[in-house]
Design a protein around this motif. Sequence first.
Motif, PDB file in Angstrom:
ATOM      1  N   GLY A   1       0.713  -1.327  -0.147  1.00 41.04           N
ATOM      2  CA  GLY A   1       0.056  -0.004   0.139  1.00 41.04           C
ATOM      3  C   GLY A   1       0.792   1.309  -0.164  1.00 41.04           C
ATOM      4  N   GLU A   2       2.118   1.195   0.468  1.00 45.29           N
ATOM      5  CA  GLU A   2       2.830   2.315   0.371  1.00 45.29           C
ATOM      6  C   GLU A   2       3.426   2.797  -1.102  1.00 45.29           C
ATOM      7  N   GLY A   3       3.348   1.895  -1.896  1.00 44.51           N
ATOM      8  CA  GLY A   3       3.484   2.330  -3.391  1.00 44.51           C
ATOM      9  C   GLY A   3       5.109   2.477  -3.808  1.00 44.51           C
ATOM     10  N   LYS A   4       5.969   1.937  -2.992  1.00 46.59           N
ATOM     11  CA  LYS A   4       7.225   1.749  -3.060  1.00 46.59           C
ATOM     12  C   LYS A   4       7.866   0.651  -4.129  1.00 46.59           C
ATOM     13  N   PHE A   5       8.621   0.845  -5.028  1.00 50.88           N
ATOM     14  CA  PHE A   5       8.770  -0.291  -5.766  1.00 50.88           C
ATOM     15  C   PHE A   5      10.288   0.196  -6.506  1.00 50.88           C
ATOM     16  N   GLU A   6      10.924  -1.200  -6.883  1.00 50.40           N
ATOM     17  CA  GLU A   6      12.232  -1.174  -7.633  1.00 50.40           C
ATOM     18  C   GLU A   6      11.988  -1.754  -9.095  1.00 50.40           C
ATOM     19  N   ARG A   7      12.845  -1.007  -9.976  1.00 48.89           N
ATOM     20  CA  ARG A   7      12.614  -1.559 -11.294  1.00 48.89           C
ATOM     21  C   ARG A   7      13.629  -3.010 -11.574  1.00 48.89           C
ATOM     22  N   ILE A   8      12.784  -3.518 -12.254  1.00 48.47           N
ATOM     23  CA  ILE A   8      13.491  -4.818 -12.769  1.00 48.47           C
ATOM     24  C   ILE A   8      13.154  -4.816 -14.222  1.00 48.47           C
ATOM     25  N   SER A   9      13.895  -6.093 -14.986  1.00 50.73           N
ATOM     26  CA  SER A   9      13.844  -6.220 -16.318  1.00 50.73           C
ATOM     27  C   SER A   9      12.424  -7.033 -16.582  1.00 50.73           C
ATOM     28  N   TRP A  10      11.950  -7.006 -18.066  1.00 54.82           N
ATOM     29  CA  TRP A  10      11.090  -7.800 -18.349  1.00 54.82           C
ATOM     30  C   TRP A  10      11.230  -9.387 -18.246  1.00 54.82           C
ATOM     31  N   PRO A  11      12.224  -9.640 -18.653  1.00 54.56           N
ATOM     32  CA  PRO A  11      12.809 -11.204 -18.470  1.00 54.56           C
ATOM     33  C   PRO A  11      12.631 -11.456 -16.973  1.00 54.56           C
ATOM     34  N   ALA A  12      13.044 -10.700 -16.325  1.00 61.28           N
ATOM     35  CA  ALA A  12      13.225 -11.141 -14.623  1.00 61.28           C
ATOM     36  C   ALA A  12      11.802 -11.073 -14.144  1.00 61.28           C
ATOM     37  N   ALA A  13      10.888 -10.121 -14.582  1.00 62.79           N
ATOM     38  CA  ALA A  13       9.645 -10.006 -14.122  1.00 62.79           C
ATOM     39  C   ALA A  13       8.828 -11.276 -14.530  1.00 62.79           C
ATOM     40  N   LEU A  14       9.018 -11.751 -15.617  1.00 59.82           N
ATOM     41  CA  LEU A  14       8.159 -12.863 -16.415  1.00 59.82           C
ATOM     42  C   LEU A  14       8.758 -14.180 -15.624  1.00 59.82           C
ATOM     43  N   GLU A  15      10.073 -14.355 -15.525  1.00 56.80           N
ATOM     44  CA  GLU A  15      10.455 -15.435 -14.980  1.00 56.80           C
ATOM     45  C   GLU A  15      10.028 -15.496 -13.366  1.00 56.80           C
ATOM     46  N   LEU A  16       9.987 -14.311 -12.657  1.00 59.25           N
ATOM     47  CA  LEU A  16       9.547 -14.318 -11.171  1.00 59.25           C
ATOM     48  C   LEU A  16       8.041 -14.818 -11.216  1.00 59.25           C
ATOM     49  N   LEU A  17       7.254 -13.920 -12.064  1.00 57.50           N
ATOM     50  CA  LEU A  17       5.897 -14.662 -12.106  1.00 57.50           C
ATOM     51  C   LEU A  17       5.765 -16.124 -12.477  1.00 57.50           C
ATOM     52  N   SER A  18       6.207 -16.563 -13.496  1.00 56.78           N
ATOM     53  CA  SER A  18       6.348 -17.836 -13.955  1.00 56.78           C
ATOM     54  C   SER A  18       6.387 -18.841 -12.745  1.00 56.78           C
ATOM     55  N   GLU A  19       7.601 -18.434 -11.881  1.00 57.77           N
ATOM     56  CA  GLU A  19       7.944 -19.572 -10.870  1.00 57.77           C
ATOM     57  C   GLU A  19       6.860 -19.296  -9.827  1.00 57.77           C
ATOM     58  N   LYS A  20       6.430 -18.016  -9.587  1.00 56.51           N
ATOM     59  CA  LYS A  20       5.243 -17.972  -8.604  1.00 56.51           C
ATOM     60  C   LYS A  20       4.117 -18.658  -9.062  1.00 56.51           C
ATOM     61  N   LEU A  21       3.557 -18.550 -10.204  1.00 58.29           N
ATOM     62  CA  LEU A  21       2.458 -19.372 -10.480  1.00 58.29           C
ATOM     63  C   LEU A  21       2.582 -20.710 -10.420  1.00 58.29           C
ATOM     64  N   LYS A  22       3.747 -21.281 -10.903  1.00 62.72           N
ATOM     65  CA  LYS A  22       4.001 -22.723 -10.772  1.00 62.72           C
ATOM     66  C   LYS A  22       4.046 -23.447  -9.457  1.00 62.72           C
ATOM     67  N   LYS A  23       4.793 -22.451  -8.714  1.00 67.37           N
ATOM     68  CA  LYS A  23       4.643 -22.875  -7.122  1.00 67.37           C
ATOM     69  C   LYS A  23       3.439 -22.784  -6.388  1.00 67.37           C
ATOM     70  N   ILE A  24       2.525 -21.863  -6.722  1.00 64.11           N
ATOM     71  CA  ILE A  24       1.248 -21.811  -6.200  1.00 64.11           C
ATOM     72  C   ILE A  24       0.364 -23.149  -6.664  1.00 64.11           C
ATOM     73  N   VAL A  25       0.364 -23.023  -8.052  1.00 65.46           N
ATOM     74  CA  VAL A  25      -0.482 -24.085  -8.331  1.00 65.46           C
ATOM     75  C   VAL A  25       0.032 -25.812  -7.783  1.00 65.46           C
ATOM     76  N   ALA A  26       1.301 -26.045  -7.841  1.00 65.42           N
ATOM     77  CA  ALA A  26       1.959 -27.387  -7.256  1.00 65.42           C
ATOM     78  C   ALA A  26       1.499 -27.204  -5.832  1.00 65.42           C
ATOM     79  N   GLN A  27       1.514 -26.315  -4.907  1.00 64.67           N
ATOM     80  CA  GLN A  27       1.259 -26.438  -3.572  1.00 64.67           C
ATOM     81  C   GLN A  27      -0.240 -26.271  -3.098  1.00 64.67           C
TER      82      GLN A  27
END
Length: 683
Positions: free
Chosen positions: A77-103
């Motif tokens: 809710g603070e709205g504080k963020f740090e920039r990352i690249s698109w490949p890093a963002a997609l990889e982060l989200l991909s792994e997060k989705l896979k982990k949640i589906v598995a668990q």
Amino acid sequence: MEFNSNVEYKKSVCPLDCPDSCGIIAKVVDGRVESLAGDPDHPYTQGFICRKMRRYPERVYSPDRILYPQVRIGKKGEGKFERISWPAALELLSEKLKKIVAQYGGEAILPYQYAGNMGVLNRNAGYGLYHKLGASRLIETICSAAAGKGWSMHYGDVPGSPPEVAADTDLIIAWGINVKVSNVHFWPFIAAARKQGARLVVIDPYRNETAQAADQYIQVQPGGDSALALGALKYLVETNRLDRKMLAEQTTDFATLEGYLQATPWEQFTSQSGLDKESIAAFARLLAAHPKTFIRIGIGLSRNSRGGMSVRAINALAAALGLFSGQEGQGVLLSSKAFSGDTDKLRFPELADTESRLVNMAHLGHALTALQPPVKLFFVYSCNPLSVAPDSSMVRQGLLRDDLFTVVHEQVMTPTARYADLLLPATTFLENKDLYTGYGHFFMGCVDKVIKPVGEARSNFDLFQDLARTMGFTDVPFMQTAEERLQQYVATMEGVPNGYVFNPDEFSGWVESTRKRTGEAVMRRWDTAFAFKVAAEEAATEGAPAIPCLLEADEFSDKDLCSRLPLKLITPPHMDLLNSTFGDLHRGKIGEVLIHPKDAALYEIADGAEVLLENNRGKCLRLAKVSEDTQEGLLVAEGLFWQTDKCPTAINELTSQKTTDVAAGPTFHESRVCISTKSIDYG
């Protein structure tokens, strides 16, 4: 597409959730949008756009524009963020989705999207991946579910009347719609008709901009539209002013409704509508004296506990008057239903192994805080749920959960975006290709981007294609280009003229639907009679009466709430906002609330005073506007202004997760509140 230093004028279409779906001309200088204007070639919108869209370039180049992927580094809710690249963002989200589906399984993923972009490609972009993952399925009810069901229960898939018909009418009824705010391109047809002597009657709980310009204003109680419509029909029955031959030829089961009207005391119609018998009778006589009547029905009147019934009752009145007969100047318009296609070609339900659970988007607060098994990943695009979803205090509680991972694909830093764990930059409509169809008229157009994406913004379509491929999915839908998907969908569309050749690579003009009906009765064109009584099976499915009838309100009639929360609240649109879009251009503004002078005197509230609206769900700050434009006991808070530093809540803090009588839509216009000028404590 070539971008050079020459001035270019490029066609586009407004993507926002508005019936007008305007044709737009973008002036582009050195690859930058300098201004937007109406497209004079568009047959309906005819060369002008609303004042909101004229400011849209400010949003495109806003200092609040999200330009690159970011991850949260501060508190939620603070709205504080740090920039990352698109490949890093997609990889982060991909792994997060896979982990949640598995668990936890796919249902732990909750998508949330709606009509922030009405383009058929980008609005539906996420469904294929959600189906593949087995995510929870969102029931999209937040706008027109009750109104649409109220129409279809009696008339199926019959389209509304073309708005152009209104130019030749003698009487126009704007029923529950503020035309000058939310359907501005219908106004020229009103003006043309009035120039020839027609009258404009506005029916609404408060005297809005359209009512102020009307020949007659009828102030109905919120949710009392059914009582007015059925009361008028009762009077027409009692005074033998109906065309029985037409009813026999074009409708079915009128006798059932007639029997109900005759058996129901007048007092019930007057008490629910807020109008005396003579006022209802005068309205009925006006209708009977003007066979050339056009009724424009607003969706807003359906956002209460009797919302579907309001549309059902108004349509019953219209059918009894013969307004579906196709005669000159006669018509009823709720939604044009101009084009329809096979959405499976956009959403790919075949990718799902099983049917996952359904979540009503009106129940987001519950879904994020109490749903079991719990939601673990919340994926938002084309929507700003912290502002637009009801009972937003519960939504906020959910977004603050430490165990919830929130992904927001957005253009600017909205209140929802501030709660993201992963924030992704989205294109505006000026930066992506899409196909747009209007629901207030009968035209569609496919347009390309007019500028390159600003920063690293990606369209909804590109985001989900890239994400699916990052996850290793190679199903055919994830390999499609935007052009291929549009081609596949258009091939299934009804309303497209014979011989129409769709070319997604170039603008091919504004296409007029073959479903447009002028000078022809619905019975003749669609072989469909208006059914005053719906089939028992459908009535049972909806848990609704078989005929249009009077219903008691939910929150407005709750005697316990009435004693503690004495004022009614409705939240209609504001001239400068479209739902919550453009809130970034009015940052820091808390909005006004209309209060009747008698209520202002009772609660010692001065015009312009800061007031606190409260109920059992939350509280919200507004500026009082003392006005006789509203009725005694009714507060009117126009617009979904964003939360501010001074007021970290907004108007939907006060609205309920209760749903409408049919189709489980939201009840934004049925909240009970109290009002005061006491000190404001958000601790």
